[in-house]
Design an enzyme around this catalytic site. Structure first.
Site, short mmCIF file in Angstrom:
data_model
loop_
_atom_site.label_atom_id
_atom_site.label_comp_id
_atom_site.label_asym_id
_atom_site.label_seq_id
_atom_site.Cartn_x
_atom_site.Cartn_y
_atom_site.Cartn_z
N PHE A 24 0.16 2.46 -1.37
CA PHE A 24 -0.93 1.92 -2.19
C PHE A 24 -2.23 2.71 -2.02
O PHE A 24 -2.78 3.23 -3.00
CB PHE A 24 -1.14 0.46 -1.81
CG PHE A 24 -2.30 -0.21 -2.48
CD1 PHE A 24 -2.16 -0.77 -3.74
CD2 PHE A 24 -3.52 -0.30 -1.85
CE1 PHE A 24 -3.22 -1.39 -4.35
CE2 PHE A 24 -4.59 -0.93 -2.46
CZ PHE A 24 -4.44 -1.48 -3.71
N GLY A 51 -4.08 -1.80 5.71
CA GLY A 51 -2.94 -0.92 5.50
C GLY A 51 -1.67 -1.75 5.36
O GLY A 51 -1.70 -2.85 4.85
N LEU A 52 -0.56 -1.19 5.86
CA LEU A 52 0.74 -1.85 5.79
C LEU A 52 1.09 -2.24 4.36
O LEU A 52 1.49 -3.37 4.09
CB LEU A 52 0.77 -3.09 6.70
CG LEU A 52 0.73 -2.81 8.19
CD1 LEU A 52 0.64 -4.10 8.96
CD2 LEU A 52 1.95 -2.01 8.62
N CYS A 53 0.87 -1.33 3.46
CA CYS A 53 1.14 -1.66 2.07
C CYS A 53 1.75 -0.45 1.36
O CYS A 53 1.47 -0.17 0.21
CB CYS A 53 -0.13 -2.09 1.37
SG CYS A 53 -1.46 -0.93 1.63
N GLY A 54 2.58 0.29 2.08
CA GLY A 54 3.26 1.41 1.45
C GLY A 54 2.30 2.50 1.04
O GLY A 54 1.35 2.81 1.76
#
Lengths: 142, 293
Positions: free
Chosen positions: B94, B89-92
């Site tokens: 996406f 995760g941690l990818c907006g």
């Protein structure tokens, strides 16, 4: 009709991870799976499977050599596209590395009995042999 | 009013977070550079492959190979939807975007869908919601190789040739630029002939009418060319998705770093106000104490 034939071929050689050649050439020789064949401008459309071997192309009087193995070739009157599984320019080949790869593949072939591994080793051996062959020949010619 | 110590702790906590997001941004940026390089290198092959196949498909009958034949829709028709998400995760937005795109496709599709999930996030989402899942591929983005694409392609091809599914669709994030990713729904199988884009010299009249010479026989060539084409398409989708992931992560982490900087400055301001208020109060106490004497 004859004057409408193209006089040059646009040659493109690409392998899965890069594009090797994209040039206008006069003549190409391709290692087909059924044997080598030459292509001059105005060739009839052809779709061929490729074997392993040496590919060369001529620009004027200048020859260039590539080692390559497997893939496909699409020939059009004014265009040749090579989709190679593996390809390398003769001047890029690292002889020592190819030699090492050959030895490694031979060792593996002589020791392993599992089919899958043997198949891969055979391919590796084939590739290294072509590389060596093309590189040494290019050296002799130049 | 929160005490000074509490505020100081919060500022420190936010600073720590900022350091992490900054580091993650930098890691994502360097991985992105490598990923874009790979996709740029892989594109010519995929594009040429598509071009060759398009001009082949324009000339041959679709019955030559099962991959080219569109099957008639029956009551038992199924579609395999391969959803390519990230492992992390941690990818907006996406992962959300792909999942949303896939969801839209599934709900609007006329025939029931089976899923093929690539990436952990997709599995977490769809696996929990009782969708029928044909296969899962997890953790391949760590070290993406052509062999990984081969495995996925193999699974898709097997499902298609065995008649389990009649259509295979790929849903993935396409890497357009660092700032933008686009969710793409691509039909993988059967191979659509409408992809034919005649350009340049090939567009000249009469050129595409001439049939190819084949060496060896066309069946033999197609036997190798078409599966290869599927593999290359899958490989390209994986690479695109991989690059898009890092781009999305980089942007998300950049925003997070900026936000935390903002938060730090507003917290510091508040903290200083609180401190100043305390000092002022103490002075007043001292002064009024002195006056009382």
């Amino acid at each position: 009709m004859a004057d409408s034939l193209p006089t040059k071929i646009q040659l493109q050689v690409v392998s899965a991870d890069r594009s090797l050649v994209n040039e206008t050439v006069d003549e190409v020789q391709i290692p087909g799976s059924e044997g080598y064949f030459g292509v001059l401008p105005g060739h009839t459309p052809l779709l061929a499977l490729l074997g392993a071997g040496e590919l060369w192309y001529r620009q004027g009087s200048e020859f260039h050599y590539l080692a390559m193995a497997f893939g496909f070739a699409e020939v059009q009157p004014d265009r040749v596209t090579i989709l190679a599984e593996f390809a390398e320019r003769a001047d890029e080949i690292d002889l020592a590395r190819a030699e090492a790869a050959k030895v490694r593949a031979e060792n593996r072939l002589s020791s392993v009995t599992v089919d899958m591994d043997a198949e891969r080793a055979r391919l590796a051996l084939l590739k290294s042999l072509i590389r060596l062959q093309v590189a040494t020949r290019a050296k002799i010619r130049s | 009013m929160p005490s000074l110590i509490d505020l100081r702790r919060r500022v420190r906590a936010v600073k720590n977070t900022q350091q992490i997001t900054k580091a993650m941004k930098m890691v994502a940026a360097s991985k992105l550079r490598r990923a874009t390089e790979r996709i740029m290198n892989a594109r010519p092959y995929a594009v040429q492959m598509q071009r060759v196949l398009a001009s082949v498909a324009a000339r041959v009958d679709s019955s030559v190979h099962p991959f080219l034949a569109v099957r008639e829709r029956t009551a038992t028709s199924r579609t395999l939807v391969i959803v390519v998400t990230g492992d992390k995760g941690l990818c907006g937005s996406f992962n959300t975007n792909v999942i949303k795109g896939a969801g839209q496709y599934i709900t609007s599709a006329t025939e029931p869908c089976t899923l093929g999930l690539v990436g952990r996030k997709g599995r977490e989402f769809f696996g929990r919601r009782g969708f029928s899942v044909l296969f899962e591929q997890i953790g391949i983005f760590q070290k993406l190789k052509f062999d990984d694409a081969k495995v996925v392609a193999r699974l898709a091809v097997d499902a298609f040739t065995s008649g389990e599914v009649d259509k295979v669709v790929l849903v993935f994030n396409e890497f357009k630029s660092v700032m933008s990713q686009r969710v793409v729904v691509d039909q993988l199988l059967p191979i659509e002939p409408h992809e034919v884009v005649l350009e340049g010299p090939a567009a000249k009249a009469g050129d595409s009418q001439v049939d190819y010479l084949y060496e060896p026989a066309p069946e033999k060539i197609f036997e190798q060319l078409l599966p290869r084409y599927v593999e290359v398409q899958v490989y390209r989708a994986l690479l695109e998705s991989n690059a898009a992931f890092f781009a999305a992560q980089m942007t998300a982490m950049d925003t997070a770093t900026k936000n935390s900087a903002e938060m730090i400055s507003s917290l510091t301001l508040y903290m200083n106000k609180v401190r100043q208020a305390a000092i002022t109060r103490e002075i007043i106490e001292v002064v009024s104490g002195a006056q009382a004497l």
